[in-house]
Each structure stands twice: as C-alpha cells, then as structure tokens.
Design a protein around this motif. Sequence first.
Motif, PDB file in Angstrom:
ATOM      1  N   ALA A  45       0.833  -1.210   0.000  1.00 32.46           N
ATOM      2  CA  ALA A  45       0.000   0.000   0.000  1.00 32.46           C
ATOM      3  C   ALA A  45       0.864   1.256   0.000  1.00 32.46           C
ATOM      4  O   ALA A  45       0.563   2.223  -0.718  1.00 32.46           O
ATOM      5  N   VAL A  46       1.946   1.247   0.784  1.00 30.12           N
ATOM      6  CA  VAL A  46       2.836   2.415   0.821  1.00 30.12           C
ATOM      7  C   VAL A  46       3.441   2.668  -0.554  1.00 30.12           C
ATOM      8  O   VAL A  46       3.439   3.803  -1.057  1.00 30.12           O
ATOM      9  N   VAL A  47       3.951   1.607  -1.181  1.00 35.67           N
ATOM     10  CA  VAL A  47       4.535   1.757  -2.514  1.00 35.67           C
ATOM     11  C   VAL A  47       3.480   2.207  -3.518  1.00 35.67           C
ATOM     12  O   VAL A  47       3.716   3.094  -4.348  1.00 35.67           O
ATOM     13  N   GLY A  48       2.296   1.617  -3.451  1.00 37.36           N
ATOM     14  CA  GLY A  48       1.235   1.977  -4.381  1.00 37.36           C
ATOM     15  C   GLY A  48       0.799   3.424  -4.248  1.00 37.36           C
ATOM     16  O   GLY A  48       0.598   4.117  -5.252  1.00 37.36           O
ATOM     17  N   VAL A  49       0.675   3.898  -3.011  1.00 34.71           N
ATOM     18  CA  VAL A  49       0.253   5.287  -2.799  1.00 34.71           C
ATOM     19  C   VAL A  49       1.322   6.250  -3.301  1.00 34.71           C
ATOM     20  O   VAL A  49       1.015   7.282  -3.912  1.00 34.71           O
ATOM     21  N   ILE A  50       2.612   5.920  -3.062  1.00 32.45           N
ATOM     22  CA  ILE A  50       3.683   6.801  -3.540  1.00 32.45           C
ATOM     23  C   ILE A  50       3.748   6.801  -5.062  1.00 32.45           C
ATOM     24  O   ILE A  50       3.790   7.862  -5.702  1.00 32.45           O
ATOM     25  N   LEU A  51       3.760   5.607  -5.675  1.00 30.36           N
ATOM     26  CA  LEU A  51       3.904   5.493  -7.127  1.00 30.36           C
ATOM     27  C   LEU A  51       2.683   6.009  -7.880  1.00 30.36           C
ATOM     28  O   LEU A  51       2.820   6.665  -8.920  1.00 30.36           O
ATOM     29  N   ASN A  56       1.134   9.861  -9.753  1.00 31.11           N
ATOM     30  CA  ASN A  56       0.232   9.940 -10.905  1.00 31.11           C
ATOM     31  C   ASN A  56      -0.741  11.100 -10.792  1.00 31.11           C
ATOM     32  O   ASN A  56      -1.082  11.738 -11.790  1.00 31.11           O
ATOM     33  N   VAL A  57      -1.188  11.392  -9.569  1.00 31.21           N
ATOM     34  CA  VAL A  57      -2.096  12.527  -9.371  1.00 31.21           C
ATOM     35  C   VAL A  57      -1.377  13.830  -9.691  1.00 31.21           C
ATOM     36  O   VAL A  57      -1.943  14.745 -10.304  1.00 31.21           O
ATOM     37  N   LEU A 137       8.261  17.701 -11.528  1.00 33.15           N
ATOM     38  CA  LEU A 137       9.542  17.246 -11.002  1.00 33.15           C
ATOM     39  C   LEU A 137       9.347  16.460  -9.706  1.00 33.15           C
ATOM     40  O   LEU A 137       9.967  15.413  -9.493  1.00 33.15           O
ATOM     41  N   GLY A 138       8.480  16.971  -8.841  1.00 30.40           N
ATOM     42  CA  GLY A 138       8.183  16.253  -7.608  1.00 30.40           C
ATOM     43  C   GLY A 138       7.502  14.923  -7.872  1.00 30.40           C
ATOM     44  O   GLY A 138       7.768  13.919  -7.208  1.00 30.40           O
ATOM     45  N   SER A 139       6.621  14.907  -8.871  1.00 30.28           N
ATOM     46  CA  SER A 139       5.931  13.674  -9.244  1.00 30.28           C
ATOM     47  C   SER A 139       6.914  12.616  -9.737  1.00 30.28           C
ATOM     48  O   SER A 139       6.831  11.444  -9.355  1.00 30.28           O
ATOM     49  N   SER A 140       7.867  13.035 -10.577  1.00 30.99           N
ATOM     50  CA  SER A 140       8.858  12.075 -11.085  1.00 30.99           C
ATOM     51  C   SER A 140       9.773  11.596  -9.969  1.00 30.99           C
ATOM     52  O   SER A 140      10.213  10.439  -9.968  1.00 30.99           O
ATOM     53  N   PHE A 141      10.052  12.463  -8.983  1.00 33.34           N
ATOM     54  CA  PHE A 141      10.842  12.037  -7.824  1.00 33.34           C
ATOM     55  C   PHE A 141      10.099  10.967  -7.032  1.00 33.34           C
ATOM     56  O   PHE A 141      10.686   9.951  -6.623  1.00 33.34           O
ATOM     57  N   CYS A 142       8.794  11.177  -6.791  1.00 36.32           N
ATOM     58  CA  CYS A 142       8.001  10.190  -6.061  1.00 36.32           C
ATOM     59  C   CYS A 142       7.990   8.854  -6.791  1.00 36.32           C
ATOM     60  O   CYS A 142       8.051   7.785  -6.169  1.00 36.32           O
ATOM     61  N   TRP A 143       7.929   8.908  -8.130  1.00 38.21           N
ATOM     62  CA  TRP A 143       7.932   7.672  -8.917  1.00 38.21           C
ATOM     63  C   TRP A 143       9.252   6.925  -8.724  1.00 38.21           C
ATOM     64  O   TRP A 143       9.267   5.713  -8.506  1.00 38.21           O
ATOM     65  N   ALA A 144      10.361   7.649  -8.780  1.00 38.44           N
ATOM     66  CA  ALA A 144      11.671   7.018  -8.598  1.00 38.44           C
ATOM     67  C   ALA A 144      11.830   6.493  -7.179  1.00 38.44           C
ATOM     68  O   ALA A 144      12.303   5.365  -6.969  1.00 38.44           O
ATOM     69  N   SER A 169      -4.922  -0.162  -3.511  1.00 33.08           N
ATOM     70  CA  SER A 169      -4.648   0.681  -2.346  1.00 33.08           C
ATOM     71  C   SER A 169      -4.627   2.158  -2.735  1.00 33.08           C
ATOM     72  O   SER A 169      -5.259   3.006  -2.082  1.00 33.08           O
ATOM     73  N   ALA A 170      -3.903   2.466  -3.813  1.00 36.34           N
ATOM     74  CA  ALA A 170      -3.852   3.856  -4.283  1.00 36.34           C
ATOM     75  C   ALA A 170      -5.231   4.326  -4.715  1.00 36.34           C
ATOM     76  O   ALA A 170      -5.625   5.478  -4.451  1.00 36.34           O
ATOM     77  N   GLY A 171      -5.989   3.451  -5.376  1.00 33.78           N
ATOM     78  CA  GLY A 171      -7.317   3.818  -5.841  1.00 33.78           C
ATOM     79  C   GLY A 171      -8.264   4.146  -4.701  1.00 33.78           C
ATOM     80  O   GLY A 171      -9.003   5.139  -4.762  1.00 33.78           O
ATOM     81  N   VAL A 172      -8.254   3.320  -3.645  1.00 38.89           N
ATOM     82  CA  VAL A 172      -9.141   3.552  -2.507  1.00 38.89           C
ATOM     83  C   VAL A 172      -8.804   4.882  -1.817  1.00 38.89           C
ATOM     84  O   VAL A 172      -9.688   5.672  -1.484  1.00 38.89           O
ATOM     85  N   VAL A 173      -7.497   5.135  -1.625  1.00 36.06           N
ATOM     86  CA  VAL A 173      -7.076   6.385  -0.976  1.00 36.06           C
ATOM     87  C   VAL A 173      -7.489   7.600  -1.811  1.00 36.06           C
ATOM     88  O   VAL A 173      -8.074   8.567  -1.299  1.00 36.06           O
ATOM     89  N   ASP A 174      -7.202   7.553  -3.117  1.00 33.74           N
ATOM     90  CA  ASP A 174      -7.536   8.689  -3.987  1.00 33.74           C
ATOM     91  C   ASP A 174      -9.042   8.845  -4.158  1.00 33.74           C
ATOM     92  O   ASP A 174      -9.549   9.972  -4.254  1.00 33.74           O
TER      93      ASP A 174
END
Length: 282
Positions: A45-51, A56-57, A137-144, A169-174
């Motif tokens: 879930a942590v990885v999914g929310v970050i990635l 993505n948001v 830039l912040g989004s690409s950092f979160c992806w990495a 997990s990311a879907g439910v949070v968003d």
Amino acid sequence: MAVERVPPVFLAGVRFTISGSLMLACCALSGRSVRVSRRQLAELAVVGVILLGISNVGLAWSELYVPTGLAALIVAVVPIWFLLVERWLLPSHDRATRSAIGGVALGAAGVAVLFWPKVVGAGQLGWMQLVACVVLLGSSFCWAFGSVLSRRWKVAVDPLTAAGWQMLSAGVVDFALGLALGQHRRAIWNGTGIAAIAYLVVFGSLVGYSAYIWLLRHVPTSKVATYAYVNPVVAVLLGWAFLGESVDRYILAGAAIIVPAVALVTRAEDPGDDAAPVGEAG
C-alpha cells in the motif's frame, strides 16, 4: 483527455480502484494467490500510494496547465532521480561515476531550458505553468523513490498480485480523497471521458504498470528506466496529432539536452559500464 473531464484525484481513484480490482480478479481466476499478510499489504500500500496515489495525481493535475509532450519530457528525468535516490537518499555501496554526475548536470540544464519560458512568462497562467512544471519534477521524484523502495523491500508476493494490491490501495485512498474534496461533482461522464479512462485502465494500468512492477523484480532499475527515452517522443507526437499541441523551440531544445542526459545516467547505472567512479583513476 481524461483529466479535462474528471478532476485528477477522483480520476486516479476511479482508474486505480477499477484496475486494481480487475487485476486481483484475474490473478485469482488464473490460480495465483491474492492473499497477503498485514505487513505485506502495508508495504504494498505504501509503494502503491507513492507510485500511483501521489506521483500519478501530480502528473494528472499538471497536465491541466502544461501540454502532454512537455509533461512527459519533464518526467523523463526519472532516471536521474533514480540515481540520486539510489546513491544518496537510499544509498547502496555503489559510487557515482563521472558519467552519472555529468548526466545529472546535463539533465538539470535541460530542465532549465524547459522552465525558461514559464519563468519569464507574464500573467497568472504563466505562473501556474511554472508551478505545474515544479509539481511534475516532484511527481517524477516520487515515482523514482517508490520504485527504489519497491526493489529494496522485495515483498514476497507474485508481481501481478503485488501490482493489483498497489493499484487498489492507491485507488481507494484517492477515491476517498476525491469524494472528500467534492471532485466527483465536477466530473463529466461523456463518451470521450469514459473511453479515455478505459484506455488508462487497460493499457496504462493493467498492461503498463503490471509490466513495470514485473520488470522491477527481474531487471536492474537502470534498464527499467530506459522507458524514459520513448515516453517523451510518443507523448509529443500524440499531443500534436490528437490535441493540436504545439512543439516550440524550447521543447525541441530541452529534448535535445534531456534525452542524452538520461542516456548518460542510464549508461552509468549499467553494471558493465567501464566509467571510473568519481575520485578514482580512470
């Protein structure tokens, strides 16, 4: 096309809730185990929310203000973030090579070229474009960061099952956040919007993201990150062909700088690279 009709947080919630549910259903029907422990679910879930939930948001929101091609070109600095995260933020035993540091410097110059017209642009829209570029830039950092974290944790779960739980997990949070923000009230559910979301669910999530997670388990991050060579070219062409987006000299100049910079960084990450680490004899 999707983000023009459905606000970004709620869009991500709908997209990833559907794709995660479908992925887990497919895994179960194909005989793969979808059961995970609480610890495994928490890590996924942590990885999914970050990635997905954050990265993505950020990308989707930024595309409200910047062209698709420019957004993809800025996100193409992901391999540079990979290097910085793996070498300094979550350090391994490897040392940065001259090629890698040169690539980071060149990539920074390319980003500066892309940002220049937004910095000097007058008016509120110009400032919003600049903010959107910084968010990218912040989004690409979160992806990495999320990608490196995924490799380090090595959750002992089938890669497709892992992708399913991450997306869900990311879907439910968003989805919950989108409802709380009232974004569902501004969504326009017409044919174009639904088709765009369906495309993102099938090709962006079920196919693309699952392939990405599988590759992170089996291939060095330097090789996985080479997708950044292709994304900007495809995005610029699609934006030009379907959305009438212009390709100005700053985008062309930025591409001419960033793509070679990414190549330098990726080459430096290659285990077969013979470049000497900084501080050692060449």
